[in-house]
Design a protein around this motif. Structure first.
Motif, short mmCIF file in Angstrom:
data_model
loop_
_atom_site.label_atom_id
_atom_site.label_comp_id
_atom_site.label_asym_id
_atom_site.label_seq_id
_atom_site.Cartn_x
_atom_site.Cartn_y
_atom_site.Cartn_z
N UNK A 108 0.81 -1.22 0.00
CA UNK A 108 0.00 0.00 0.00
C UNK A 108 0.85 1.27 0.00
N UNK A 109 2.14 1.14 0.28
CA UNK A 109 3.01 2.32 0.36
C UNK A 109 3.74 2.64 -0.96
N UNK A 110 3.62 1.76 -1.95
CA UNK A 110 4.26 2.01 -3.24
C UNK A 110 3.65 3.26 -3.85
N UNK A 122 11.09 7.74 -10.48
CA UNK A 122 9.69 7.63 -10.87
C UNK A 122 8.80 6.98 -9.82
N UNK A 123 9.35 6.01 -9.09
CA UNK A 123 8.53 5.24 -8.15
C UNK A 123 9.28 5.09 -6.83
N UNK A 124 8.57 5.31 -5.75
CA UNK A 124 9.11 5.01 -4.43
C UNK A 124 8.49 3.67 -4.02
N UNK A 145 11.20 -3.83 3.98
CA UNK A 145 10.89 -2.44 4.30
C UNK A 145 11.93 -1.42 3.87
N UNK A 146 13.02 -1.86 3.25
CA UNK A 146 14.04 -0.94 2.75
C UNK A 146 13.47 -0.13 1.59
N UNK A 147 13.63 1.20 1.64
CA UNK A 147 13.13 2.07 0.57
C UNK A 147 13.90 1.82 -0.72
N UNK A 148 13.18 1.86 -1.83
CA UNK A 148 13.76 1.74 -3.16
C UNK A 148 13.32 2.95 -3.98
N UNK A 149 14.29 3.69 -4.50
CA UNK A 149 14.01 4.80 -5.41
C UNK A 149 14.22 4.26 -6.81
#
Length: 180
Positions: A75-77, A90-92, A98-102
């Protein structure tokens, strides 16, 4: 004196070869140019390229949602980042831990491996790397094919890659401030 005659003859031969090469290049160029229509609609071409990019971004977004299915991170994408090119991605998204991906998406309609990346995207990649965060490039190819033939190649570190070479492509030319 004989040496000069030989040198001049060699020079004449080299000049003739260069003229032949130049004329064959010009002929090829003119022949190629005749195949292009007189009125290429560059705005329409740019529009199509934008639509191809959006299609790739949508594909990557769905790819991330599928990857994170049944996790709290699905749900956080956030794909709204693509609307603002100043973000540098373009996308978080997230890893399953749970590691953030840019994610920056680069899309093409064929298997072409080369792509363009902006200075802002390079700067964002460097910034993420310096903070210990992950900046990924999703290289999506064959986007117009059947879904099963679309390929996603994930580039995990474009800055320190042993596979890819990042080369400067565009240069800005401006008038020096002191010349006004």
């Amino acid at each position: 004196m004989n040496t000069r005659i030989i040198e001049n003859t060699k020079l004449d031969l080299v000049t003739e070869e260069m003229n032949l090469e130049a004329s064959s290049i010009l002929y090829s160029y003119n022949e190629l140019r005749s195949k292009f229509p007189d009125n290429i609609d560059y705005l329409k071409l740019h529009e199509i390229q934008i639509q191809i990019g959006k299609l790739g971004e949508a594909f990557a977004y769905e790819y991330e949602l599928t990857k994170l299915y049944v996790t709290e991170y699905q749900a956080l994408v956030d794909n709204s980042k693509a609307a603002d090119p100043t973000n540098g991605y373009d996308i978080l998204s997230f890893d399953t831990d749970g590691t953030k991906l840019y994610i920056e998406v680069k899309t093409s309609i064929n298997d072409e491996s080369d792509f363009y990346i902006t200075q802002n995207e390079i700067d964002t990649a460097r910034d993420c790397l310096s903070r210990g965060e992950k900046y990924l490039i999703y290289r999506i190819t064959n986007i117009m094919d059947e879904r099963s033939r679309v390929k996603v190649n994930v580039i995990s570190d474009i800055i320190n890659s042993n596979i890819y070479v990042v080369e400067p492509y565009h240069y800005k030319v401006r008038i020096k401030e002191d010349s006004w």
